[in-house]
Design an enzyme around this catalytic site. Structure first.
Site, short mmCIF file in Angstrom:
data_model
loop_
_atom_site.label_atom_id
_atom_site.label_comp_id
_atom_site.label_asym_id
_atom_site.label_seq_id
_atom_site.Cartn_x
_atom_site.Cartn_y
_atom_site.Cartn_z
N ARG A 1 0.83 -1.20 0.00
CA ARG A 1 0.00 0.00 0.00
C ARG A 1 0.87 1.25 0.00
O ARG A 1 2.06 1.19 0.31
CB ARG A 1 -0.91 0.02 1.22
CG ARG A 1 -1.80 -1.20 1.35
CD ARG A 1 -2.67 -1.11 2.60
NE ARG A 1 -1.88 -0.98 3.81
CZ ARG A 1 -2.40 -0.69 5.01
NH1 ARG A 1 -3.70 -0.47 5.12
NH2 ARG A 1 -1.63 -0.60 6.07
N ASN B 1 -5.79 6.53 3.04
CA ASN B 1 -5.86 5.59 4.16
C ASN B 1 -4.54 5.58 4.89
O ASN B 1 -3.48 5.39 4.28
CB ASN B 1 -6.16 4.18 3.66
CG ASN B 1 -6.38 3.19 4.79
OD1 ASN B 1 -7.38 3.28 5.50
ND2 ASN B 1 -5.47 2.25 4.95
N GLU B 2 -4.58 5.85 6.20
CA GLU B 2 -3.41 5.72 7.06
C GLU B 2 -2.16 6.36 6.44
O GLU B 2 -1.14 5.70 6.21
CB GLU B 2 -3.16 4.25 7.41
CG GLU B 2 -4.26 3.66 8.27
CD GLU B 2 -3.97 2.25 8.75
OE1 GLU B 2 -4.54 1.86 9.79
OE2 GLU B 2 -3.17 1.55 8.10
N GLU C 1 -11.00 2.49 12.69
CA GLU C 1 -10.57 1.09 12.63
C GLU C 1 -10.12 0.62 14.00
O GLU C 1 -9.43 1.34 14.72
CB GLU C 1 -9.38 0.90 11.67
CG GLU C 1 -9.68 1.01 10.21
CD GLU C 1 -8.44 0.67 9.37
OE1 GLU C 1 -7.56 -0.08 9.85
OE2 GLU C 1 -8.34 1.18 8.24
N TRP D 1 -0.42 -8.77 11.71
CA TRP D 1 0.86 -8.14 11.37
C TRP D 1 1.84 -8.09 12.55
O TRP D 1 2.89 -7.45 12.45
CB TRP D 1 0.63 -6.73 10.83
CG TRP D 1 -0.42 -5.95 11.55
CD1 TRP D 1 -1.75 -5.87 11.23
CD2 TRP D 1 -0.26 -5.15 12.73
NE1 TRP D 1 -2.42 -5.06 12.12
CE2 TRP D 1 -1.53 -4.60 13.05
CE3 TRP D 1 0.83 -4.82 13.53
CZ2 TRP D 1 -1.73 -3.76 14.14
CZ3 TRP D 1 0.63 -3.98 14.62
CH2 TRP D 1 -0.64 -3.46 14.90
N GLU E 1 -3.96 -9.52 4.13
CA GLU E 1 -4.59 -9.45 5.45
C GLU E 1 -5.65 -10.52 5.64
O GLU E 1 -6.64 -10.33 6.33
CB GLU E 1 -5.18 -8.05 5.67
CG GLU E 1 -4.10 -6.97 5.68
CD GLU E 1 -4.64 -5.59 5.95
OE1 GLU E 1 -4.52 -5.11 7.10
OE2 GLU E 1 -5.18 -4.97 5.01
N PHE F 1 -5.72 -13.16 7.36
CA PHE F 1 -5.92 -13.66 8.72
C PHE F 1 -6.16 -12.54 9.73
O PHE F 1 -6.02 -12.75 10.93
CB PHE F 1 -4.74 -14.54 9.14
CG PHE F 1 -4.74 -15.88 8.47
CD1 PHE F 1 -5.67 -16.85 8.81
CD2 PHE F 1 -3.83 -16.15 7.45
CE1 PHE F 1 -5.70 -18.08 8.17
CE2 PHE F 1 -3.85 -17.38 6.80
CZ PHE F 1 -4.78 -18.35 7.16
N HIS F 2 -6.50 -11.37 9.24
CA HIS F 2 -6.92 -10.27 10.13
C HIS F 2 -8.38 -10.51 10.51
O HIS F 2 -9.22 -10.79 9.66
CB HIS F 2 -6.77 -8.94 9.39
CG HIS F 2 -6.81 -7.73 10.27
ND1 HIS F 2 -7.94 -7.37 10.98
CD2 HIS F 2 -5.87 -6.80 10.55
CE1 HIS F 2 -7.68 -6.26 11.66
NE2 HIS F 2 -6.44 -5.89 11.41
#
Length: 672
Positions: free
Chosen positions: A117, A155-156, A314, A322, A362, A364-365
């Site tokens: 990203r 985003n972020e 979020e 992570w 992501e 497994f988030h």
């Protein structure tokens, strides 16, 4: 139900609840199931389109809006408002292929490869032209939809491109320096660049701090400031497009405010947000994740105007993906975390993300809908939380009262402390600040973790933990606060350098020597594993100083070692009953707690019960008292009013089960 922000209201009726929604990962039949489950859970707001650029602009100037039109319509039909993103966090593959020159470059001049990203240089105007073009296209297509209630820019910011060292960034850095200093003479003086003979004779000779060898700390700090400003300029460019097309819609982006110095200077960004918003994730090894949630909220409040509510965009329902080992949240922790954010001033809680991904980085988030589906503990808690937030609708718009304790936190000070060569290069800014926060938090004292330029009036105590960099104005206002009767605690490593990251001469901490009536002539860092002990039993590690007294009382002195018998903690009475303490040694958390206990004679409160956090929010006529039981035992707490989550009347005493949250509404004039 119709949704519109055109009357200037909060983006949703009542508290906001939802998640990042990425329907592009799923087939349309799943979308129908999504909105059914959203309605069951009480979701009223989703962040949409954050990573959709390559799916709506499939080639340069070629758009495919059909799938986005369908999902926007479907959400509107089901009464779900949209926080619509400009999808610029992740440039599409075709754009990265056609313009590889805007990929960010690290300090060793290695470009970032596509696939992650934020793969763009903040100073690159080619990328900015494409980004503002897609922002305009999205705004023109969806800005008039009544259920599009807010814009979510990118985003972020800084999450993958906080610093770019490429030639384009270097040229932009030089322009930034010209604007800041005006002349090479002023720059050379501010940087102390005569050291090593590095005085500059031409702005074109200045480069970013490339490589990993030792650099001028003033140059490094200015590059950090520049990097934050460049990302802000990009945000403002997208914001300007959105405001041109839909001036009535609020615009925000999601900060990443935590305990460490941030990747960009969010406190200085905050005035440019219509709604100040944050992402917050607890860390698996953290022994007190509930305090980390509190710390984040205590930082967010002072970033808003007049302590207005902020928005959590979020956090996680359970484990993230992570960290080294990603701890799943305990039963009930999802609800406690969420309602703690509300108690600390948020008017909404959203998660990443709505439905757990099958593939991608992501996968497994955790999410509101887990891989296992709706028949799960997590989704049942998601639905229970939705019911709680509906019951707490009266809280929306209320604000936290004036805090008693202010802890000064500055990203620039954290950057300055963390980078360059120091007496001790293992000092962790965030850990030190959290140790001080913990001592007040566990006593249920209201705390603001505030930028040093905020107004200090109304606080009883100001704490400066490792505030390494202090400008003259902050030093003056801290002194005025103490002279007016406040208590100031200056911690180790504070006030050592000025705004240009140059050492203040005459003894540490130079910015506060006169206020404290004490100063140190030498810093004596401890080696790894070494500890010091004071004569009152307090202990610590990492940092000690050879302190001398001009006009102060010694509260604790070293016992043993090279500083035996010398002052470690001092106090001076100043002005109109004020007090200035100097904690020159790096006390451990328990010793900081003991020090704060010595100040408790001023009438500071204690927990209503062990492990119970108590917070208040107030509207014009009502008080909302949050009781959060982080402990493992049921307790009874004093309270009077209406408990909003159960609807029960409370007359003097409230039963609070282990792990439970309760919220009591009472008239403002009635103390709980």
């Amino acid at each position: 139900m119709t949704w519109s922000h055109r009357d200037g209201r909060w983006p949703t009726d009542g508290l906001s609840y939802g998640a990042d929604y990425n329907p592009e990962q799923w087939s349309p039949d799943v979308w129908r199931d999504d909105v059914r489950l959203m309605r069951e859970a009480g979701v009223n707001l989703v962040s949409l389109g954050i990573f959709s650029w390559g799916l709506v602009e499939i080639a340069d100037g070629e758009f495919d809006w059909d799938w986005m039109d369908e999902i926007v319509d479907l959400l509107g039909e089901n009464g779900i408002a949209i926080d619509l993103a400009t999808p610029t966090a992740a440039p599409p593959g075709w754009l990265l292929f056609e313009h590889p020159e805007f990929r960010p470059v690290d300090h060793d001049m290695q470009p970032h490869w596509p696939g992650a990203r934020l793969g763009w240089c903040p100073s690159n105007l080619v990328f900015r032209s494409y980004a503002t073009r897609i922002a305009r296209a999205v705004a023109e297509r969806y800005g008039e939809r009544d259920h599009v209630v807010m814009w979510h820019v990118g985003n972020e910011f800084g999450g993958g491109n906080a610093r770019c060292y490429c030639d384009v960034s270097a040229a932009a850095f030089r322009r930034w320096l010209r604007d800041k200093y005006g002349s090479l003479e002023a720059l050379n003086d501010a940087w102390g660049s005569a050291f090593w003979g590095h005085s500059y004779r031409d702005f074109e000779h200045i480069l970013p701090p490339r490589g990993d060898d030792s650099k001028n700390p003033s140059l490094v700090l200015d590059f950090d400031r520049f990097s934050s400003d460049e990302l802000l300029q990009h945000y403002l460019a997208e914001r300007a497009v959105l405001k041109e097309i839909t001036p009535e819609l609020p615009v925000t982006t999601n900060f990443m405010v935590g305990a460490e110095a941030d990747v960009v200077d969010y406190a200085r960004w905050a005035p440019h947000m219509d709604v100040v918003a944050n992402d917050h994730y607890t860390r698996s090894p953290d022994p007190l994740p509930q305090q980390d949630v509190a710390f984040s909220g205590d930082r967010m409040r002072p970033m808003t105007t007049e302590r207005r509510p902020w928005l959590l965009l979020e956090h996680s329902t359970s484990g993230v993906n992570w960290q080294l080992r990603n701890r799943a949240k305990d039963p009930g922790e999802l609800i406690r975390n969420s309602l703690s954010h509300i108690a600390h001033g948020a008017d909404g809680v959203l998660f990443f993300q709505w439905r757990a991904s099958r593939g991608g980085a992501e996968q497994f988030h955790s999410a509101m809908v887990p891989h296992a589906g709706e028949d799960t503990r997590v989704f049942r808690e998601v639905c229970a939380l939705g019911g709680h937030l509906r019951a707490l609708a009266p809280v929306q718009g209320s604000r936290a009262p004036q805090a008693r304790v202010g802890i000064l936190f500055d990203d620039e000070a954290g950057w300055a402390l963390a980078k360059g060569v120091k007496p001790n290069n293992a000092i962790a800014y965030g850990r030190i600040v959290r140790d001080w926060h913990r001592a007040f938090w566990r006593r249920n004292l209201s705390i603001d973790v505030l930028p040093p330029w905020n107004d200090f009036s109304g606080y009883e105590v100001l704490v400066l933990p490792a505030l390494f960099l202090v400008d003259d104005d902050t030093a003056r206002r801290v002194t005025e606060f103490a002279d007016a009767g406040g208590t100031v605690i200056v911690g180790m490593a504070s006030g050592i350098v000025d705004a240009n990251n140059q050492v203040r001469l005459g003894g540490y901490p130079g910015a506060f020597r006169a206020l404290l009536g004490a100063w140190s002539e030498e810093i004596l860092p401890l080696q790894q594993g070494d500890r010091f002990r004071l004569d009152n039993g307090w202990t610590g590690t990492e940092w000690t100083e050879h302190v001398r007294i001009d006009d102060a009382e010694v509260l604790a002195q070293y016992s043993g070692g090279p500083l035996d018998g010398l002052p470690a903690v001092t106090s001076r009475t100043v002005g109109d009953g004020g007090r200035a303490l100097y904690v020159s040694a790096a006390l451990d958390a328990d010793s900081i707690d003991a020090l704060v206990e010595t100040l408790a004679a001023t009438g500071w409160s204690s927990p209503v019960a062990e492990g119970v956090e108590t917070l208040e929010r107030e509207s014009a006529h009502e008080r909302f008292t949050f009781f959060i039981n982080h402990g493992t035992a049921d307790v009874s707490v004093p309270a009077t009013g209406e408990e909003l989550l159960t609807g029960q009347a409370v007359d003097g005493s409230l039963e609070l089960l282990a792990g439970e949250v309760r919220v009591v509404r009472s008239p403002l004039a009635l103390r709980p």
